[in-house]
Design a protein around this motif. Structure first.
Motif, mmCIF file in Angstrom:
data_model
loop_
_atom_site.group_PDB
_atom_site.id
_atom_site.type_symbol
_atom_site.label_atom_id
_atom_site.label_comp_id
_atom_site.label_asym_id
_atom_site.label_seq_id
_atom_site.Cartn_x
_atom_site.Cartn_y
_atom_site.Cartn_z
ATOM 1 N N LEU A 70 0.838 -1.208 0.000
ATOM 2 C CA LEU A 70 0.000 0.000 0.000
ATOM 3 C C LEU A 70 0.872 1.258 0.000
ATOM 4 O O LEU A 70 0.674 2.178 -0.808
ATOM 5 N N ILE A 71 1.843 1.296 0.916
ATOM 6 C CA ILE A 71 2.717 2.469 1.050
ATOM 7 C C ILE A 71 3.413 2.771 -0.270
ATOM 8 O O ILE A 71 3.525 3.931 -0.675
ATOM 9 N N GLN A 72 3.864 1.708 -0.952
ATOM 10 C CA GLN A 72 4.676 1.936 -2.143
ATOM 11 C C GLN A 72 3.882 2.441 -3.350
ATOM 12 O O GLN A 72 4.469 2.822 -4.345
ATOM 13 N N SER A 73 2.534 2.447 -3.235
ATOM 14 C CA SER A 73 1.785 3.028 -4.358
ATOM 15 C C SER A 73 1.121 4.347 -3.970
ATOM 16 O O SER A 73 0.233 4.818 -4.678
ATOM 17 N N ALA A 74 1.547 4.974 -2.861
ATOM 18 C CA ALA A 74 0.881 6.185 -2.377
ATOM 19 C C ALA A 74 1.707 7.443 -2.648
ATOM 20 O O ALA A 74 2.934 7.411 -2.694
ATOM 21 N N ASP A 75 0.976 8.584 -2.824
ATOM 22 C CA ASP A 75 1.637 9.896 -2.871
ATOM 23 C C ASP A 75 1.783 10.485 -1.473
ATOM 24 O O ASP A 75 2.734 11.186 -1.183
ATOM 25 N N VAL A 76 0.763 10.249 -0.640
ATOM 26 C CA VAL A 76 0.817 10.714 0.750
ATOM 27 C C VAL A 76 0.424 9.553 1.655
ATOM 28 O O VAL A 76 -0.588 8.887 1.410
ATOM 29 N N VAL A 77 1.239 9.300 2.679
ATOM 30 C CA VAL A 77 0.953 8.246 3.647
ATOM 31 C C VAL A 77 0.588 8.892 4.981
ATOM 32 O O VAL A 77 1.321 9.741 5.488
ATOM 33 N N ILE A 78 -0.572 8.504 5.509
ATOM 34 C CA ILE A 78 -1.015 9.010 6.810
ATOM 35 C C ILE A 78 -0.824 7.902 7.835
ATOM 36 O O ILE A 78 -1.488 6.861 7.759
ATOM 37 N N GLU A 79 0.067 8.109 8.787
ATOM 38 C CA GLU A 79 0.386 7.058 9.764
ATOM 39 C C GLU A 79 -0.317 7.363 11.078
ATOM 40 O O GLU A 79 0.017 8.343 11.749
ATOM 41 N N LEU A 80 -1.293 6.543 11.434
ATOM 42 C CA LEU A 80 -2.030 6.723 12.689
ATOM 43 C C LEU A 80 -2.121 5.399 13.440
ATOM 44 O O LEU A 80 -3.127 5.078 14.074
ATOM 45 N N MET A 81 -1.031 4.614 13.362
ATOM 46 C CA MET A 81 -0.995 3.324 14.053
ATOM 47 C C MET A 81 -0.582 3.493 15.497
ATOM 48 O O MET A 81 -0.976 2.735 16.369
ATOM 49 N N TYR A 90 7.622 1.888 8.564
ATOM 50 C CA TYR A 90 6.679 2.243 7.499
ATOM 51 C C TYR A 90 6.881 3.694 7.050
ATOM 52 O O TYR A 90 6.800 4.012 5.861
ATOM 53 N N ILE A 91 7.128 4.591 7.999
ATOM 54 C CA ILE A 91 7.326 6.004 7.624
ATOM 55 C C ILE A 91 8.610 6.138 6.802
ATOM 56 O O ILE A 91 8.642 6.855 5.792
ATOM 57 N N LEU A 92 9.656 5.440 7.213
ATOM 58 C CA LEU A 92 10.904 5.488 6.431
ATOM 59 C C LEU A 92 10.694 4.909 5.038
ATOM 60 O O LEU A 92 11.190 5.447 4.042
ATOM 61 N N LEU A 93 9.911 3.829 4.954
ATOM 62 C CA LEU A 93 9.608 3.238 3.645
ATOM 63 C C LEU A 93 8.841 4.234 2.776
ATOM 64 O O LEU A 93 9.135 4.395 1.583
ATOM 65 N N ALA A 94 7.865 4.925 3.388
ATOM 66 C CA ALA A 94 7.078 5.921 2.640
ATOM 67 C C ALA A 94 7.988 7.020 2.102
ATOM 68 O O ALA A 94 7.936 7.378 0.915
ATOM 69 N N ILE A 95 8.827 7.553 2.979
ATOM 70 C CA ILE A 95 9.729 8.647 2.572
ATOM 71 C C ILE A 95 10.638 8.179 1.439
ATOM 72 O O ILE A 95 10.816 8.879 0.438
ATOM 73 N N ALA A 125 11.172 15.179 1.050
ATOM 74 C CA ALA A 125 9.790 14.809 1.373
ATOM 75 C C ALA A 125 9.261 15.687 2.501
ATOM 76 O O ALA A 125 10.029 16.281 3.262
ATOM 77 N N GLN A 126 7.949 15.749 2.587
ATOM 78 C CA GLN A 126 7.328 16.507 3.660
ATOM 79 C C GLN A 126 6.923 15.572 4.787
ATOM 80 O O GLN A 126 6.490 14.455 4.546
ATOM 81 N N LEU A 127 7.035 16.081 6.018
ATOM 82 C CA LEU A 127 6.649 15.297 7.195
ATOM 83 C C LEU A 127 5.864 16.241 8.109
ATOM 84 O O LEU A 127 6.433 17.164 8.686
ATOM 85 N N TYR A 128 4.543 16.041 8.180
ATOM 86 C CA TYR A 128 3.667 16.906 8.987
ATOM 87 C C TYR A 128 3.168 16.145 10.206
ATOM 88 O O TYR A 128 2.944 14.941 10.128
ATOM 89 N N TYR A 129 2.950 16.845 11.310
ATOM 90 C CA TYR A 129 2.565 16.139 12.540
ATOM 91 C C TYR A 129 1.763 17.016 13.495
ATOM 92 O O TYR A 129 1.951 16.966 14.704
#
Lengths: 445, 445
Positions: A70-81, A90-95, A125-129
């Motif tokens: 899933l992560i590898q086909s996304a433009d923006v990943v929202i991590e709420l685990m 997963y966040i490093l993989l997304a970036i 990459a952008q990282l918002y929190y």
């Protein structure tokens, strides 16, 4: 009007925040799209158990247990685990797959923030929190952007709703800690295991994030001095009330100069403290949160709102998503972490604060002078002393000396001197018992 | 570390805000540079009179009267002149010369905002204006970015420090409007000509800016319903206090649905109103400002701080400068104006609100029923009526009827129905005088 291709959004986690984020994305997608200038397509939700019950009714086909694909086909990943692993991986993989990231994971940021910010900076990459501190309250952007031209002196916040609910009940209803906690649990304001909240771990993580932003210095959570509220008694809350104070669990991030070395640094601490009932933070009731910021040019600012809640926190996540998506469309990398100041981080000993110390002493002439002498020996200046009428000590045998209660409020002094004073006082023969030691924070307006 | 060339900053205007911006840029330039990743070089300050006295001690060689030449050699232009022209012309010149723009000019944005935003969007320039509403309070970014994924229902703000100072004096000291205004003038909180403040023009400009952001709809200042505070009497403030209210000048931006047509739109208004003393806005004292935001997901938020002041507002300007400079270094265009919603803008008649109406009536049987009948005829539901003991009307000849005071608080009803009711009541024979008509705003917490 919309010509840009759809942006592909992947969601990791569908708990109380994640399921609201998914619902709002599906329901208000068009409205968000017109704010971004591109469609926002929720392409999947990675969870551990596809069949677990959710807070919102979401299409079953969106769920997957295969987060990596899933992560590898996304433009923006929202991590709420939540939690450290696999969220970090997963966040490093997304970036590294070229996606921008939105996260509300305070535990991860407070422990591995620099690693994640570095990884994002490497590839632009952008990282918002925004959701990681203060829930729905916009506090990250104000600190990162609005106050970027100012010098923040102090951030003082009520950043945990559970403990504020408990302390507010103790203040308004006269509850004990145990009974207020039971109410909080019954109403859903406290979790089954309330340790992370009542012991101040959650607040310490948020304090680390806020301090890092406010002082342009990476502050790891291990550097945060932390005390919880489990030892606060109904008597202390009641006595505070009589004296015009209220007890709050405060996260305090300060820029200060070490008195010995003259070195400028920062100090971050979480502990219960007395504040004046006239202070704006005293009016923060129930599970609400607020962050009080003192900056050199801007003066005093306060940000108030819901510090938790699935729907409320989803607002902060979606705000970040719109920011990330707008930047994705407009081009240009995200704003990186700002740690240029790289100030030293001091322990609690370097902090200057005020104390309120409540003592039971034997009611004999000269005791007050003796106790006052101990303060003066440690160079701690006393602001006020209140001695209440002598009372019979429970279990006292006839003929034994009566006791009196001394409530001593000090002027500001180094924590090290204050704790040495308390140690000396408690081992003095005339002192029957140290009933309470509480810090006093905030100017009286 | 810094490899990027210096960014060239031009300042237009050196009044109370401009001179603080220049001073801080010169004094803290290195600190700001490390936050941006490039040096910030103040290349000149355009003013009308090079020799005029300034609030800060600034190098004389920076001053020039040739704004156009200065603008054309700048990377970022900071406009703090105020007024419409030549500020408008200069900002357009800056944008078309390839510079980014930071402005605090609320009058210009509230009247020519769309023209400026369009010009910036044409060339991908940035236009920041955090200082234009709420002074030092970060409110523009929270509305534009943090809440970009939410749906704002209502913005209710105390956005003018002068009028809040005056009303606070009337509330806490029992002053009349005239005496409170005199104090405000003496202390520098009011200008020699206080019209823009006390008649609500300043608040209306800020309301237009906040509403445009909150509702993604361009709201010109002409569409803002505006009433000032000059007619508020000490008696009204005192009566409000007894009833648990406080009088505040509120800027209210609402998303609402027209009852007749079912059309969704926005309404923006500035007027004095009663709010409960328990409402968070009631605790905003002196010249402080605060903006209370209600959003569908985030719930209630409040932003509090200094709404004016040269140094305080300079913090907002420098925050914008750092944002503009960071983007300049990182590349990518600015965030454009968001007006996709383009909602219709309703007049005050479409608004639903509550009224408190104070009447002197003749003290005869049946008067209350008569007055109540007028409310019911206009479909305005009465929440509470308080009738005070009959009192002698001054100048009353013996034998004339005594009068009584009726204080009527209505439920929420359309403004149109309420004003029709008030008209009917005031022309009724039993009504001696309509003493006061005030709107009641905000939920009682």
């Amino acid at each position: 009007m919309i010509e840009y291709r759809n942006l592909r959004i992947a969601l990791l986690g569908a708990g109380s925040v994640g399921s609201q984020v998914a619902r709002l994305l599906l329901e208000q997608g068009e409205e968000l799209a017109s704010r971004v200038g591109a469609g926002l397509e929720l392409i999947g939700i990675a969870v551990r158990d596809v069949d677990a019950p959710r807070d919102a009714d979401l299409p079953r086909e969106l769920f997957t247990t295969d987060a990596r694909t899933l992560i590898q086909s996304a433009d923006v990943v929202i991590e709420l685990m939540g939690g450290i692993e696999p969220a970090r991986e997963y966040i490093l993989l997304a970036i590294n797959s070229g996606a921008d990231v939105v996260t509300g994971n305070k535990a991860l940021l407070a422990t591995h923030g620099p690693e994640l910010f570095d990884a994002a900076a490497q590839v632009g990459a952008q990282l918002y929190y925004e959701a990681a501190a203060g829930g729905a309250i916009p506090i990250i952007r104000p600190l990162r952007d609005s106050l970027a031209g100012d010098r923040v002196r102090r951030v003082m916040g009520i950043v945990n709703g559970t403990t504020n609910f408990i302390l507010d009940r103790m203040d308004t209803e006269g509850d004990t800690f145990e009974s207020a906690l039971a109410t909080a649990t019954a109403l859903g304001y406290a979790e089954a295991d309330p340790t992370a909240d009542v012991e101040g771990y959650d607040a310490a993580q948020k304090a680390a994030i806020l301090a890092s932003l406010a002082f342009h210095t990476a502050v790891p959570v291990e550097a945060v001095h932390r005390e919880g509220i489990t030892s606060i008694t109904a008597g202390e809350v009641e006595a505070a009330k009589r004296a015009g104070f209220v007890v709050k669990l405060l996260a305090i991030c300060e820029r200060l100069t070490d008195a010995q070395t003259g070195v400028e640094g920062v100090s971050v601490r979480v502990h219960p403290a007395l504040i004046s009932r006239l202070h704006p933070l005293a009016a923060v009731h129930g599970a609400k949160n607020a962050v009080f910021v003192q900056a050199e040019a801007a003066g005093d600012l306060m940000f108030y709102g819901a510090g938790a809640g699935g729907l409320e926190t989803a607002s902060a996540v979606l705000g970040d998503l719109v920011s990330a998506a707008r930047r994705h469309v407009a081009g240009g990398p995200g704003v990186g972490e700002s740690t240029h100041a790289n100030l030293p981080i001091f322990g609690i000993g370097a902090v200057n604060t005020r104390y309120q110390i409540t003592l039971q002493v034997t009611d004999k002439p000269g005791v007050l002078a003796q106790v006052a002498g101990l303060f003066s020996e440690h160079s701690v200046s006393v602001e006020a002393v209140q001695q209440t009428v002598a009372s019979a000590e429970p279990g006292r045998s006839p003929g034994e000396a009566l006791t009196a209660t001394l409530v001593i409020v000090t002027h500001e002094a180094p924590e090290a001197a204050l704790s040495a004073t308390v140690a000396a006082v408690s081992s003095n023969d005339a002192v029957v018992r140290v009933e309470s030691v509480l810090r006093v924070e905030g100017d009286t307006p």
